[in-house]
Design a protein around this motif. Structure first.
Motif, mmCIF file in Angstrom:
data_model
loop_
_atom_site.group_PDB
_atom_site.id
_atom_site.type_symbol
_atom_site.label_atom_id
_atom_site.label_comp_id
_atom_site.label_asym_id
_atom_site.label_seq_id
_atom_site.Cartn_x
_atom_site.Cartn_y
_atom_site.Cartn_z
ATOM 1 N N SER A 18 0.846 -1.203 0.000
ATOM 2 C CA SER A 18 0.000 0.000 0.000
ATOM 3 C C SER A 18 0.876 1.246 0.000
ATOM 4 C CB SER A 18 -0.940 -0.013 1.202
ATOM 5 O OG SER A 18 -1.896 -1.023 1.060
ATOM 6 N N THR A 19 1.599 1.401 -1.096
ATOM 7 C CA THR A 19 2.510 2.527 -1.281
ATOM 8 C C THR A 19 2.314 3.071 -2.689
ATOM 9 O OG1 THR A 19 4.259 1.110 -2.182
ATOM 10 C CG2 THR A 19 4.248 1.450 0.227
ATOM 11 N N PRO A 20 2.804 4.274 -2.966
ATOM 12 C CA PRO A 20 2.730 4.772 -4.344
ATOM 13 C C PRO A 20 3.404 3.820 -5.334
ATOM 14 C CG PRO A 20 3.226 6.579 -2.863
ATOM 15 C CD PRO A 20 3.291 5.316 -2.039
ATOM 16 N N ARG A 21 4.488 3.173 -4.930
ATOM 17 C CA ARG A 21 5.142 2.207 -5.822
ATOM 18 C C ARG A 21 4.217 1.032 -6.114
ATOM 19 N NH1 ARG A 21 8.878 -2.403 -5.396
ATOM 20 N NH2 ARG A 21 10.127 -2.382 -7.283
ATOM 21 N N GLY A 22 3.492 0.556 -5.107
ATOM 22 C CA GLY A 22 2.538 -0.534 -5.315
ATOM 23 C C GLY A 22 1.451 -0.135 -6.293
ATOM 24 N N ALA A 23 0.969 1.104 -6.193
ATOM 25 C CA ALA A 23 -0.058 1.583 -7.117
ATOM 26 C C ALA A 23 0.480 1.664 -8.544
ATOM 27 C CB ALA A 23 -0.585 2.945 -6.657
ATOM 28 N N ARG A 24 1.717 2.137 -8.710
ATOM 29 C CA ARG A 24 2.326 2.189 -10.051
ATOM 30 C C ARG A 24 2.483 0.786 -10.630
ATOM 31 N NH1 ARG A 24 5.638 5.869 -7.483
ATOM 32 N NH2 ARG A 24 7.378 4.383 -7.421
ATOM 33 N N LEU A 25 2.913 -0.151 -9.789
ATOM 34 C CA LEU A 25 3.056 -1.532 -10.256
ATOM 35 C C LEU A 25 1.711 -2.115 -10.670
ATOM 36 C CD1 LEU A 25 5.667 -3.017 -7.782
ATOM 37 C CD2 LEU A 25 5.873 -2.865 -10.260
ATOM 38 N N ALA A 26 0.648 -1.810 -9.932
ATOM 39 C CA ALA A 26 -0.686 -2.305 -10.288
ATOM 40 C C ALA A 26 -1.065 -1.848 -11.683
ATOM 41 C CB ALA A 26 -1.720 -1.822 -9.267
ATOM 42 N N ARG A 27 -0.823 -0.580 -11.979
ATOM 43 C CA ARG A 27 -1.139 -0.035 -13.301
ATOM 44 C C ARG A 27 -0.329 -0.746 -14.385
ATOM 45 N NH1 ARG A 27 1.719 3.456 -16.059
ATOM 46 N NH2 ARG A 27 2.821 4.251 -14.251
ATOM 47 N N VAL A 49 -8.975 0.201 -19.074
ATOM 48 C CA VAL A 49 -8.834 -0.679 -17.909
ATOM 49 C C VAL A 49 -7.584 -0.299 -17.115
ATOM 50 C CG1 VAL A 49 -8.537 -3.058 -17.132
ATOM 51 C CG2 VAL A 49 -10.157 -2.543 -18.967
ATOM 52 N N THR A 50 -6.511 0.030 -17.803
ATOM 53 C CA THR A 50 -5.283 0.428 -17.121
ATOM 54 C C THR A 50 -5.479 1.712 -16.328
ATOM 55 O OG1 THR A 50 -3.915 -0.675 -18.772
ATOM 56 C CG2 THR A 50 -2.856 1.060 -17.483
ATOM 57 N N LEU A 51 -6.148 2.693 -16.907
ATOM 58 C CA LEU A 51 -6.389 3.956 -16.204
ATOM 59 C C LEU A 51 -7.275 3.743 -14.976
ATOM 60 C CD1 LEU A 51 -6.093 6.974 -15.881
ATOM 61 C CD2 LEU A 51 -7.950 7.280 -17.525
ATOM 62 N N VAL A 52 -8.326 2.952 -15.124
ATOM 63 C CA VAL A 52 -9.202 2.688 -13.981
ATOM 64 C C VAL A 52 -8.457 1.911 -12.895
ATOM 65 C CG1 VAL A 52 -11.254 1.400 -13.255
ATOM 66 C CG2 VAL A 52 -11.360 2.924 -15.238
ATOM 67 N N THR A 53 -7.639 0.952 -13.297
ATOM 68 C CA THR A 53 -6.826 0.226 -12.325
ATOM 69 C C THR A 53 -5.924 1.193 -11.564
ATOM 70 O OG1 THR A 53 -6.837 -1.771 -13.688
ATOM 71 C CG2 THR A 53 -5.097 -1.599 -12.032
ATOM 72 N N ALA A 54 -5.306 2.116 -12.273
ATOM 73 C CA ALA A 54 -4.434 3.098 -11.632
ATOM 74 C C ALA A 54 -5.195 3.951 -10.625
ATOM 75 C CB ALA A 54 -3.789 3.990 -12.694
ATOM 76 N N GLU A 55 -6.387 4.388 -10.987
ATOM 77 C CA GLU A 55 -7.183 5.219 -10.085
ATOM 78 C C GLU A 55 -7.624 4.446 -8.847
ATOM 79 O OE1 GLU A 55 -7.469 8.382 -10.194
ATOM 80 O OE2 GLU A 55 -6.568 8.614 -12.170
ATOM 81 N N LEU A 56 -8.090 3.208 -9.048
ATOM 82 C CA LEU A 56 -8.539 2.413 -7.901
ATOM 83 C C LEU A 56 -7.373 2.050 -6.988
ATOM 84 C CD1 LEU A 56 -11.204 0.056 -9.525
ATOM 85 C CD2 LEU A 56 -11.540 2.273 -8.390
ATOM 86 N N ALA A 57 -6.222 1.741 -7.578
ATOM 87 C CA ALA A 57 -5.044 1.423 -6.762
ATOM 88 C C ALA A 57 -4.572 2.666 -5.993
ATOM 89 C CB ALA A 57 -3.927 0.879 -7.641
ATOM 90 N N ALA A 58 -4.557 3.807 -6.645
ATOM 91 C CA ALA A 58 -4.160 5.047 -5.964
ATOM 92 C C ALA A 58 -5.111 5.358 -4.813
ATOM 93 C CB ALA A 58 -4.121 6.206 -6.962
ATOM 94 N N ASN A 59 -6.404 5.138 -5.015
ATOM 95 C CA ASN A 59 -7.368 5.359 -3.932
ATOM 96 C C ASN A 59 -7.148 4.385 -2.789
ATOM 97 O OD1 ASN A 59 -8.549 7.479 -5.249
ATOM 98 N ND2 ASN A 59 -10.364 6.348 -5.907
ATOM 99 N N ALA A 60 -6.832 3.132 -3.104
ATOM 100 C CA ALA A 60 -6.574 2.147 -2.048
ATOM 101 C C ALA A 60 -5.366 2.569 -1.217
ATOM 102 C CB ALA A 60 -6.343 0.762 -2.661
ATOM 103 N N VAL A 61 -4.342 3.104 -1.871
ATOM 104 C CA VAL A 61 -3.142 3.547 -1.170
ATOM 105 C C VAL A 61 -3.420 4.813 -0.366
ATOM 106 C CG1 VAL A 61 -0.818 4.491 -1.539
ATOM 107 C CG2 VAL A 61 -1.546 2.422 -2.744
ATOM 108 N N ARG A 62 -4.145 5.735 -0.954
ATOM 109 C CA ARG A 62 -4.370 7.031 -0.289
ATOM 110 C C ARG A 62 -5.452 6.977 0.784
ATOM 111 N NH1 ARG A 62 -4.868 12.877 -3.149
ATOM 112 N NH2 ARG A 62 -4.990 14.043 -1.220
ATOM 113 N N HIS A 63 -6.557 6.295 0.502
ATOM 114 C CA HIS A 63 -7.698 6.332 1.410
ATOM 115 C C HIS A 63 -7.947 5.020 2.149
ATOM 116 C CE1 HIS A 63 -8.677 10.162 -0.396
ATOM 117 N NE2 HIS A 63 -8.701 9.598 -1.596
ATOM 118 N N GLY A 64 -7.420 3.909 1.639
ATOM 119 C CA GLY A 64 -7.711 2.609 2.232
ATOM 120 C C GLY A 64 -6.540 1.967 2.936
ATOM 121 N N ARG A 65 -5.454 2.710 3.070
ATOM 122 C CA ARG A 65 -4.228 2.145 3.625
ATOM 123 C C ARG A 65 -4.325 1.961 5.136
ATOM 124 N NH1 ARG A 65 0.659 3.786 5.849
ATOM 125 N NH2 ARG A 65 2.416 2.493 5.191
#
Length: 144
Positions: A18-27, A49-65
């Motif tokens: 749950s880090t910015p690096r994890g979100a980049r890797l998800a994308r 799909v890639t853009l939505v994955t990036a947004e959902l992963a970024a939200n998980a890192v920022r708001h769901g961590r």
């Protein structure tokens, strides 16, 4: 019937930090997996799909961590060519909600992009673990 209709369901699941690096890797890994499934880089389906994955992963890192807890990325392709993106985190009490972003704000537009690009999206309790899963669906049969 197309060849897409004959494919068995496919899935790709990965736990990421749950880090910015994890979100980049998800994308990046989502785009790579879609390409491997026959949705080439640069196509509308792969890009959306890639853009939505990036947004959902970024939200998980920022708001769901939760410190020390990872988030889970899952991509599936159903028999009818429906792609599903799921991002699960451990903060079940922090549910996503659409809201109008501040005009000059630097954030707050992610779910608006998800709403615009996905055929459907939603949130549900995480199965077998604390937290939530935010998902988005895409009809991929026309974009292959």
């Amino acid at each position: 019937m197309t060849t897409t209709d004959l494919l068995p369901p496919r899935a790709f699941t990965l736990r990421l930090t749950s880090t910015p690096r994890g979100a980049r890797l998800a994308r990046r890994l989502a785009s790579h997996q879609l390409h491997a499934w026959g949705y080439p880089y640069g196509t509308p389906v792969n890009d959306a799909v890639t853009l939505v994955t990036a947004e959902l992963a970024a939200n998980a890192v920022r708001h769901g961590r939760v410190p020390g807890r990872d988030f889970l990325l899952r991509l599936t392709e159903g028999e009818a060519g429906v792609l599903r993106v799921e991002v699960s985190d451990t903060r079940g009490e922090r549910l996503p909600a659409l809201s109008a972003p501040c005009f000059d704000g630097e954030s707050g537009r992610g779910l608006l992009l998800v709403e615009a690009l996905a055929d459907a999206w939603g949130v549900e309790p995480r199965k077998g673990a604390p937290g939530k899963t935010v998902w988005a669906l895409f009809s991929a049969s026309s974009g292959r």
